[in-house]
Design a protein around this motif. Structure first.
Motif, short mmCIF file in Angstrom:
data_model
loop_
_atom_site.label_atom_id
_atom_site.label_comp_id
_atom_site.label_asym_id
_atom_site.label_seq_id
_atom_site.Cartn_x
_atom_site.Cartn_y
_atom_site.Cartn_z
N ILE A 40 -4.23 1.60 3.52
CA ILE A 40 -3.49 1.14 2.33
C ILE A 40 -2.03 1.57 2.46
O ILE A 40 -1.73 2.76 2.56
N ILE A 85 -4.72 6.46 3.52
CA ILE A 85 -3.62 6.20 2.58
C ILE A 85 -2.32 6.53 3.29
O ILE A 85 -2.02 7.69 3.57
N ASP A 104 -0.65 -2.61 -0.43
CA ASP A 104 -0.64 -2.26 -1.85
C ASP A 104 -0.25 -0.79 -1.97
O ASP A 104 -0.22 -0.04 -0.99
N SER A 105 0.02 -0.37 -3.20
CA SER A 105 0.37 1.02 -3.49
C SER A 105 -0.79 1.72 -4.15
O SER A 105 -1.51 1.14 -4.97
N VAL A 106 -0.97 2.99 -3.82
CA VAL A 106 -2.01 3.82 -4.42
C VAL A 106 -1.47 4.43 -5.71
O VAL A 106 -0.35 4.96 -5.73
N THR A 146 -5.66 1.29 -6.61
CA THR A 146 -4.42 0.66 -6.17
C THR A 146 -3.82 -0.18 -7.28
O THR A 146 -4.48 -0.50 -8.27
N THR A 147 -2.58 -0.57 -7.10
CA THR A 147 -1.87 -1.34 -8.12
C THR A 147 -2.48 -2.72 -8.32
O THR A 147 -2.70 -3.16 -9.46
#
Length: 458
Positions: free
Chosen positions: A80, A55, A122-124, A136-137
């Protein structure tokens, strides 16, 4: 560093009157040229298997991915990160002082991502360390066997009342802890030098990345005005939330002397609470302890130019996952609770964490990350092999405090706050500022970051 990049930097040095032969001898004597020019070599090779999720795609994340790709025979690595650009963040100070152009400090993230890594852009939003999965989003849940937790810090602009990220620069209140903010700072610094007035520089009460940055931009402002003949029009003041300017004794003495020589008063135990940008007033709390009593005294200071450091913490999802808890208590600002020597999580042994988010008692700098990465990577592989982690991190960090246009006080130290010199200045008095450290800072550390560190061999 690639050969053509090194030649470019050496050509630039010669334009500034630096003899390339002399400089190369200095660098080679300390072995730094070997570090930044030798292709990566396999320290060892492992048959360990497992799904690794990283991450964060900053200095720690990409460097870890590169090391693991090189050392695992059959790597299965997912990284990610939502970013489109990779920033060399130590360069923000040099943007804010006119040394670098904005485009000097970034590259496309896709060009920095190691081949062989699955990049999930993507964002966690959550981590479940019990069920070993990341949410994730846009890509849902991603399972892992082993987690490398390196999301960096969360910058909490709103914790300075009257400030938001979107209003940086309003009321001449600036911060170099942001790419756009650094550019606005440079423009404002030049204007401040012309018009004169009162300049305030603050750090913050939380742990924060690059703790030397507010000191650097303060000293660079002073030097800029001297060089342009306007120093007598400028009143500079430094405010720290700490009880001392710097906590590494070997370097503190000289740093205090520099502030005294430059006539910059140091105000201790001063926490910036808010900024009235319309009135150009900074609101502080002076926090003192007398016996068991905590005494808080409000103070309002007028300014014409303000540089402030925002409070920082681990990202919210780290706090919510309980990864900042140890012995039943929440760590300050949710920094991830890892063993400070092995960088393995104290509760979840399939998680390693390093870099800015780690709850370890050393400075949050890219130089610290550079030393942490090979230790964390080897310990992760040991865990994957079912062995105990044996590599030990001694707390090394480096903070190159730029004292003027041409000199840097290169502070290198360990957990015990003792000097730990690793760059090519062992024959020099590193307790004082050096021109060679300026050359290293301006011309070599950035290409070393992009071409050495991110590729796993620096």
């Amino acid at each position: 560093m690639k050969h053509h990049e090194m030649e470019k930097q050496l050509d630039e040095l010669e334009k500034h009157g630096v003899n390339r032969r002399h400089f190369l001898k200095l660098m080679a004597a300390a072995g730094l040229l070997t570090t930044i020019s030798t292709p990566k070599a396999k320290a060892f090779s492992s048959n360990a298997k497992g799904k690794i999720v990283i991450i964060g795609g900053g200095a720690a994340g990409i460097s870890m991915a590169s090391r693991l790709l090189n050392w695992l025979k059959e790597p299965d690595i997912t990284l990610i990160d939502p970013s489109s650009r990779q920033f060399y963040q130590p360069g923000f100070t040099l943007i804010a002082s006119g040394v670098y152009e904005p485009n000097d400090v970034w590259k496309k993230q896709e060009d920095c991502m190691p081949k062989g890594v699955k990049w999930v852009k993507d964002s966690v939003t959550a981590v479940d360390p019990v069920w070993n999965q990341v949410t994730t989003t846009n890509n849902g849940k991603i399972p892992y066997d082993f987690l490398v937790l390196v999301p960096g810090v969360q910058t909490n602009w709103e914790k300075v009342e009257g400030i938001t990220h979107d209003t940086l620069g309003l009321g001449n209140a600036h911060s170099i802890y942001d790419f756009e903010g650094a550019q606005k700072t440079w423009k404002a610094l030049q204007e401040f030098s012309k018009t004169g007035g009162r300049g305030l520089y603050t750090d913050t009460y939380t742990k924060h990345k690059c703790g030397g940055a507010p000191k650097k931009i303060c000293l660079l402002t002073e030097d800029y005005t001297r060089k342009h003949g306007t120093r007598d029009k400028i009143d500079l003041n430094y405010y720290t939330a700490s009880h001392e300017l710097y906590d590494i004794p070997y370097y503190t003495k000289r740093l205090l002397e520099i502030y005294d020589e430059r006539n910059i008063p140091i105000n201790l135990n001063m926490r910036l609470k808010g900024v009235d940008t319309s009135a150009k007033q900074a609101h502080f709390e002076k926090i003192e302890t007398r016996g068991d009593e905590k005494i808080v005294t409000p103070l309002i200071e007028d300014y014409d130019f303000l540089h402030f450091t925002p409070p920082m913490s681990a990202p919210d999802f780290v706090r919510e996952a309980g990864l900042g808890w140890t012995e039943g208590k929440l760590a300050a600002d949710a920094w991830v609770m890892v063993d400070k020597t092995t960088l393995v999580h104290q509760k979840y042994p399939n998680i390693v964490s390093l870099g800015d988010v780690a709850g370890i008692p050393t400075s949050k700098t890219s130089a610290a990350v550079r030393k942490q990465v090979p230790i964390a990577a080897k310990n992760l592989i040991s865990l994957m092999e079912g062995k105990e982690p044996t590599e030990k991190y001694n707390g090394y960090a480096a903070c190159p405090i730029v004292t003027d246009y041409g000199h840097v006080l290169l502070c290198e130290f360990d957990y015990n706050k003792n000097p730990d010199v690793s760059f090519p200045f062992s024959l020099l008095d590193t307790s004082k500022e050096q021109w060679a450290a300026w050359i290293l800072k301006v011309y070599f550390l950035k290409p070393m970051y992009f071409y050495g560190m991110l590729n796993g061999y620096a």
